[in-house]
Design a protein around this motif. Structure first.
Motif, PDB file in Angstrom:
ATOM      1  N   ILE A  71       0.840  -1.202   0.000  1.00  0.00           N
ATOM      2  CA  ILE A  71       0.000   0.000   0.000  1.00  0.00           C
ATOM      3  C   ILE A  71       0.873   1.250   0.000  1.00  0.00           C
ATOM      4  N   HIS A  72       1.940   1.244   0.788  1.00  0.00           N
ATOM      5  CA  HIS A  72       2.837   2.409   0.821  1.00  0.00           C
ATOM      6  C   HIS A  72       3.541   2.601  -0.522  1.00  0.00           C
ATOM      7  N   VAL A  73       3.938   1.517  -1.161  1.00  0.00           N
ATOM      8  CA  VAL A  73       4.554   1.622  -2.492  1.00  0.00           C
ATOM      9  C   VAL A  73       3.540   2.196  -3.474  1.00  0.00           C
ATOM     10  N   PHE A  74       2.316   1.693  -3.447  1.00  0.00           N
ATOM     11  CA  PHE A  74       1.264   2.185  -4.334  1.00  0.00           C
ATOM     12  C   PHE A  74       1.002   3.669  -4.109  1.00  0.00           C
ATOM     13  N   GLU A  75       0.906   4.079  -2.843  1.00  0.00           N
ATOM     14  CA  GLU A  75       0.679   5.502  -2.536  1.00  0.00           C
ATOM     15  C   GLU A  75       1.828   6.359  -3.062  1.00  0.00           C
ATOM     16  N   ALA A  76       3.055   5.869  -2.943  1.00  0.00           N
ATOM     17  CA  ALA A  76       4.208   6.619  -3.438  1.00  0.00           C
ATOM     18  C   ALA A  76       4.140   6.779  -4.950  1.00  0.00           C
ATOM     19  N   ILE A  77       3.737   5.727  -5.652  1.00  0.00           N
ATOM     20  CA  ILE A  77       3.588   5.815  -7.110  1.00  0.00           C
ATOM     21  C   ILE A  77       2.459   6.774  -7.477  1.00  0.00           C
ATOM     22  N   VAL A  78       1.364   6.727  -6.723  1.00  0.00           N
ATOM     23  CA  VAL A  78       0.259   7.658  -6.957  1.00  0.00           C
ATOM     24  C   VAL A  78       0.732   9.093  -6.753  1.00  0.00           C
ATOM     25  N   SER A  79       1.611   9.317  -5.779  1.00  0.00           N
ATOM     26  CA  SER A  79       2.102  10.684  -5.532  1.00  0.00           C
ATOM     27  C   SER A  79       2.823  11.235  -6.760  1.00  0.00           C
ATOM     28  N   LEU A  80       3.529  10.383  -7.486  1.00  0.00           N
ATOM     29  CA  LEU A  80       4.192  10.846  -8.717  1.00  0.00           C
ATOM     30  C   LEU A  80       3.162  11.265  -9.752  1.00  0.00           C
ATOM     31  N   ARG A  81       2.091  10.501  -9.873  1.00  0.00           N
ATOM     32  CA  ARG A  81       1.026  10.836 -10.829  1.00  0.00           C
ATOM     33  C   ARG A  81       0.342  12.148 -10.428  1.00  0.00           C
ATOM     34  N   SER A  89       6.892  19.763 -11.630  1.00  0.00           N
ATOM     35  CA  SER A  89       7.773  19.160 -12.626  1.00  0.00           C
ATOM     36  C   SER A  89       9.221  19.021 -12.167  1.00  0.00           C
ATOM     37  N   ASN A  90       9.591  19.643 -11.078  1.00  0.00           N
ATOM     38  CA  ASN A  90      10.950  19.560 -10.568  1.00  0.00           C
ATOM     39  C   ASN A  90      11.226  18.131 -10.105  1.00  0.00           C
ATOM     40  N   SER A  91      12.222  17.480 -10.711  1.00  0.00           N
ATOM     41  CA  SER A  91      12.463  16.065 -10.414  1.00  0.00           C
ATOM     42  C   SER A  91      12.902  15.825  -8.965  1.00  0.00           C
ATOM     43  N   GLY A  92      13.648  16.749  -8.403  1.00  0.00           N
ATOM     44  CA  GLY A  92      14.054  16.609  -7.007  1.00  0.00           C
ATOM     45  C   GLY A  92      12.866  16.674  -6.064  1.00  0.00           C
ATOM     46  N   VAL A  93      11.960  17.577  -6.337  1.00  0.00           N
ATOM     47  CA  VAL A  93      10.761  17.724  -5.501  1.00  0.00           C
ATOM     48  C   VAL A  93       9.856  16.511  -5.665  1.00  0.00           C
ATOM     49  N   ARG A  94       9.729  16.017  -6.888  1.00  0.00           N
ATOM     50  CA  ARG A  94       8.929  14.811  -7.126  1.00  0.00           C
ATOM     51  C   ARG A  94       9.511  13.627  -6.344  1.00  0.00           C
ATOM     52  N   CYS A  95      10.830  13.554  -6.295  1.00  0.00           N
ATOM     53  CA  CYS A  95      11.501  12.496  -5.526  1.00  0.00           C
ATOM     54  C   CYS A  95      11.207  12.661  -4.030  1.00  0.00           C
ATOM     55  N   LEU A  96      11.202  13.894  -3.543  1.00  0.00           N
ATOM     56  CA  LEU A  96      10.862  14.143  -2.136  1.00  0.00           C
ATOM     57  C   LEU A  96       9.446  13.671  -1.822  1.00  0.00           C
ATOM     58  N   TRP A  97       8.489  13.984  -2.703  1.00  0.00           N
ATOM     59  CA  TRP A  97       7.117  13.543  -2.505  1.00  0.00           C
ATOM     60  C   TRP A  97       7.040  12.015  -2.505  1.00  0.00           C
ATOM     61  N   PHE A  98       7.769  11.376  -3.425  1.00  0.00           N
ATOM     62  CA  PHE A  98       7.757   9.917  -3.510  1.00  0.00           C
ATOM     63  C   PHE A  98       8.266   9.297  -2.208  1.00  0.00           C
ATOM     64  N   GLN A 100       8.717  10.714   0.822  1.00  0.00           N
ATOM     65  CA  GLN A 100       7.898  11.065   1.979  1.00  0.00           C
ATOM     66  C   GLN A 100       6.599  10.257   1.992  1.00  0.00           C
ATOM     67  N   THR A 101       5.975  10.088   0.830  1.00  0.00           N
ATOM     68  CA  THR A 101       4.728   9.326   0.774  1.00  0.00           C
ATOM     69  C   THR A 101       4.978   7.851   1.032  1.00  0.00           C
ATOM     70  N   PHE A 102       6.097   7.316   0.547  1.00  0.00           N
ATOM     71  CA  PHE A 102       6.427   5.919   0.846  1.00  0.00           C
ATOM     72  C   PHE A 102       6.595   5.731   2.353  1.00  0.00           C
ATOM     73  N   LEU A 103       7.274   6.648   3.010  1.00  0.00           N
ATOM     74  CA  LEU A 103       7.541   6.515   4.444  1.00  0.00           C
ATOM     75  C   LEU A 103       6.319   6.781   5.314  1.00  0.00           C
ATOM     76  N   PHE A 104       5.510   7.779   4.959  1.00  0.00           N
ATOM     77  CA  PHE A 104       4.438   8.218   5.850  1.00  0.00           C
ATOM     78  C   PHE A 104       3.041   8.053   5.276  1.00  0.00           C
ATOM     79  N   GLY A 105       2.935   7.478   4.087  1.00  0.00           N
ATOM     80  CA  GLY A 105       1.640   7.130   3.520  1.00  0.00           C
ATOM     81  C   GLY A 105       0.716   8.300   3.295  1.00  0.00           C
ATOM     82  N   PHE A 106      -0.537   8.102   3.697  1.00  0.00           N
ATOM     83  CA  PHE A 106      -1.560   9.091   3.394  1.00  0.00           C
ATOM     84  C   PHE A 106      -1.341  10.404   4.135  1.00  0.00           C
TER      85      PHE A 106
END
Length: 123
Positions: A71-81, A89-98, A100-106
Motif C-alpha cells: 500500500i505504501h509503495v502504491f501511494e508513493a507511485i500515486v504521488s508521482l502521478r 515538474s521539478n524532479s528533485g521535488v517529485r523524488c521528495l514527494w515519492f 515522503q509518501t512511501f515513508l508516511f503514507g496518506f
C-alpha cells in the motif's frame, strides 16, 4: 519550498504523523519479524493482546505487513502521478514527494492532494 509557478511545491508532513507512523510501522515490523525483542509482558493488557496475535495469527500478521508495504509503495507511485497532474515538474521535488509518501503514507499524500495550484486565468 515552492516555485512561483508551483513546479517545485513541497510540504513536509507534520511531526506528529512522522513520529506516529514511524513508531507504528517499527512496532508492527518487530511484532512480525522479531517478537522476542519486544518486552510484551511489560505492556500490560496491550502486551497480552499482542502476544495473542503473535501466537495465534503470525501468518496473517506477516501477510498484513506485506500488504501495508504494498500500500505504501502504491501511494508513493500515486504521488508521482498527482505531482504530474498538479504541475510539479521539478524532479528533485517529485523524488521528495515519492520518498515522503512511501515513508508516511496518506499523511503525506493528503498534503499533496490538498494542494491546489493557482492556474493562470484565461481570457
Amino acid at each position: 519550498m515552492a516555485g512561483a509557478d508551483g513546479s517545485a511545491f513541497f510540504r513536509r508532513t507534520s511531526l506528529f504523523w512522522m513520529v506516529t507512523v514511524s513508531l507504528s510501522v517499527a512496532y508492527f515490523t518487530l511484532m512480525v519479524f522479531a517478537p522476542e525483542k519486544i518486552p510484551l509482558q511489560s505492556l500490560g493488557v496491550f502486551g497480552s493482546f499482542c502476544r495473542h496475535l503473535v501466537d495465534n495469527y503470525a501468518g496473517l500478521m506477516h501477510k498484513g505487513w506485506w500488504a501495508a508495504f504494498a500500500i505504501h509503495v502504491f501511494e508513493a507511485i500515486v504521488s508521482l502521478r498527482v505531482c504530474s497532474n498538479k504541475g510539479i515538474s521539478n524532479s528533485g521535488v517529485r523524488c521528495l514527494w515519492f520518498v515522503q509518501t512511501f515513508l508516511f503514507g496518506f499523511a503525506s499524500l493528503g498534503l499533496l492532494l490538498k494542494y491546489n495550484p493557482q492556474r493562470p486565468k484565461q481570457r
